[in-house]
Design an enzyme around this catalytic site. Structure first.
Site, mmCIF file in Angstrom:
data_model
loop_
_atom_site.group_PDB
_atom_site.id
_atom_site.type_symbol
_atom_site.label_atom_id
_atom_site.label_comp_id
_atom_site.label_asym_id
_atom_site.label_seq_id
_atom_site.Cartn_x
_atom_site.Cartn_y
_atom_site.Cartn_z
ATOM 1 N N ARG A 259 0.681 -1.146 0.027
ATOM 2 C CA ARG A 259 0.039 0.092 -0.074
ATOM 3 C C ARG A 259 0.900 1.099 -0.101
ATOM 4 N NH1 ARG A 259 -3.655 -3.366 2.978
ATOM 5 N NH2 ARG A 259 -3.000 -3.204 4.853
ATOM 6 N N PHE A 275 -11.895 -4.175 -5.925
ATOM 7 C CA PHE A 275 -11.746 -5.170 -4.805
ATOM 8 C C PHE A 275 -11.198 -4.189 -3.666
ATOM 9 C CE2 PHE A 275 -10.498 -7.173 -8.933
ATOM 10 C CZ PHE A 275 -11.834 -8.021 -8.920
ATOM 11 N N ASP A 359 -6.489 -5.779 -6.438
ATOM 12 C CA ASP A 359 -6.477 -6.623 -5.356
ATOM 13 C C ASP A 359 -7.348 -7.560 -5.204
ATOM 14 O OD1 ASP A 359 -5.155 -7.611 -2.951
ATOM 15 O OD2 ASP A 359 -6.168 -6.118 -1.656
ATOM 16 N N CYS A 399 -3.419 -13.477 -4.415
ATOM 17 C CA CYS A 399 -3.057 -13.811 -3.079
ATOM 18 C C CYS A 399 -3.509 -15.229 -2.820
ATOM 19 C CB CYS A 399 -3.931 -12.976 -1.974
ATOM 20 S SG CYS A 399 -5.833 -13.082 -2.352
#
Length: 455
Positions: A259, A275, A359, A399
């Site tokens: 971030r 997202f 994301d 992820c």
């Protein structure tokens, strides 16, 4: 092994022994050839107990926790034959885990901001040799996920000692909230559970833990339930979190430094945060000087928290009262191609955008669906690239540990080819160091993150 140890024994196959020697901590159901009682007192192996592992020729391989109802039958917690899995052993391991977070994150805070250990993952399951246990710190509240029967039985030992480890550094833990509500618990024969851990309940504190701590536990344990809404701080920003109802433990701490990387390239840009969950990427972009940020998520609950977080940080409107951040409830998979096709809709959403953040949730949770996931990652990246101008930036990630770095890179490269653009890599990153990657255990490496410029 010359010494007799007090634990029941599992005789494992040569295949399992080779995997253990290579560093992987799991023994699967079909790799356990025989269970034997303790050579000292004849205790039989029971679900969740500590058990010694021996290769069929007699070589000791380590000690782990037995899960009789799981396909992962034993999870190793130590390869030191001198270790005894008592409260002192677990206390040492907890202090070591917390020490790792302090060493790797303790001096990386942004100027004038809270320490990076203020909100971080304290325990990351197998990567810290606490298999099936995840604990996140949100300032003075801990949120725990217990996923295996071995860790379930150890809660009265581990939870008080974890509070004590933080107390030694001046952190008074107000409470531990359990988000042990994952369906994966059913594979261990465990029912889902959610709520505050009651330290005052009978059996909630292991007397041996009190003995190890020299009786110091009493002063550092919260005994009354607390509100499950928290305001916590990360990267100098405040976040209103709902640890009871949000995904996972309430926040995604693994992206902390990613971030920041987005914040650094956001100045003066119009940003589309896809997202977005509760808004951490979008808020970092706004804090980095973005001209406008549009946050998009399928969950209205998450968007409401994202909007609340924007107001909390004074990032929702500009000085002249015009919106600085906007929020759209939509399925990103349908939303992105719509923006790419419809220029009027793109302008209405605050575009054209020159920075897109992707994301997404894990598109695959098994090897069987990797090909489908590849198509999904390729499509969303291609849609984003088609929307961006030359010189624009794309931050994108995966992820899922099944989606390896190489597969993700392939999907992105194919997306660029389909969009007719060339990518210049700005950064390649992974999960933050409070989510350590244990070499030899690919399951611990699950997050890959890239920033590109379209040239």
């Amino acid at each position: 092994m010359k010494q007799l140890r007090p634990y029941p024994q599992a005789i494992v196959s040569r295949k399992a022994a080779r995997s253990l020697k290579a560093g992987h901590p799991w023994v699967f159901e079909g790799e356990v050839l025989e269970l034997r009682p303790s050579p000292l007192d004849g205790r039989e192996a029971t679900n969740g107990c500590a058990i010694d592992l021996f290769e069929e020729r007699g070589t000791w391989q380590g000690v782990g926790l037995l899960s009789l109802k799981s396909k992962i039958r034993v999870r190793v917690v130590s390869r030191n034959a001198n270790d005894r899995l008592d409260a002192a052993f677990w206390w040492r391991k907890l202090r070591w885990a917390w020490g790792h977070r302090k060493a790797t994150m303790g001096s990386r805070a942004l100027a004038g901001c809270e320490p990076d250990t203020n909100c971080c993952r304290l325990l990351f399951s197998e990567a810290d040799a606490f298999p099936g246990l995840v604990v996140d710190r949100y300032e003075d509240v801990l949120v725990a996920q217990v996923g295996t029967v071995g860790m379930e039985l150890l809660r009265p030992t581990l939870f008080p000692l974890l509070a004590l480890v933080l107390e030694e550094d001046g952190v008074r833990v107000r409470g531990i909230y359990e988000r042990s509500d994952s369906p994966a618990r059913l594979k261990e024969g465990l029912e889902p559970r959610k709520g505050w851990y009651d330290f005052s309940a009978p059996g909630a504190v292991d007397p041996l833990a009190i003995e190890v701590s020299g009786g110091a536990l009493d002063g550092c344990l919260a005994r009354e339930p607390q509100d499950a809404r928290l305001v916590v701080h990360e990267n100098g920003l405040a976040f209103d979190l709902d640890i009871e109802n949000s995904q996972k433990t309430g926040f995604f701490l693994d992206q902390k430094y990613n971030r920041r990387a987005v914040r650094q390239v956001s100045g003066g840009r119009r940003v589309l945060d896809c997202f977005c969950h509760v808004g951490p990427f979008g808020l970092n972009a706004a804090a980095g000087g973005a001209e406008f940020v549009r946050c998009v998520d399928v969950s209205q609950t998450a968007l409401d928290l994202a909007a609340q977080n924007a107001r909390l940080n004074g990032l929702d409107v500009n000085a002249d009262g015009t919106p600085r951040m906007g929020f759209t409830q939509a399925d990103v998979l349908a939303y992105l191609p719509e923006l790419a096709r419809d220029k009027a809709r793109l302008r209405a959403e605050g575009g054209p955008f020159d920075l897109v953040v992707l994301d997404p949730p894990a598109f695959t949770k098994s090897r069987r669906t990797i090909d489908h996931a590849m198509r999904g990652y390729r499509q969303i990246n291609q849609d984003a690239m088609r929307m961006l101008p030359r010189g624009g930036y794309l931050a994108t990630c995966s992820c899922s540990h099944f989606m390896s770095r190489e597969r993700l890179a392939q999907a992105i490269a194919e997306a660029a080819h389909g969009a007719g653009v060339q990518l210049r890599q700005v950064e390649e990153r992974q999960q933050a160091p409070d989510h350590p990657i244990l070499w030899g255990v690919p399951e611990t490496h699950y997050l890959d993150f890239f920033i590109f410029q379209l040239v």
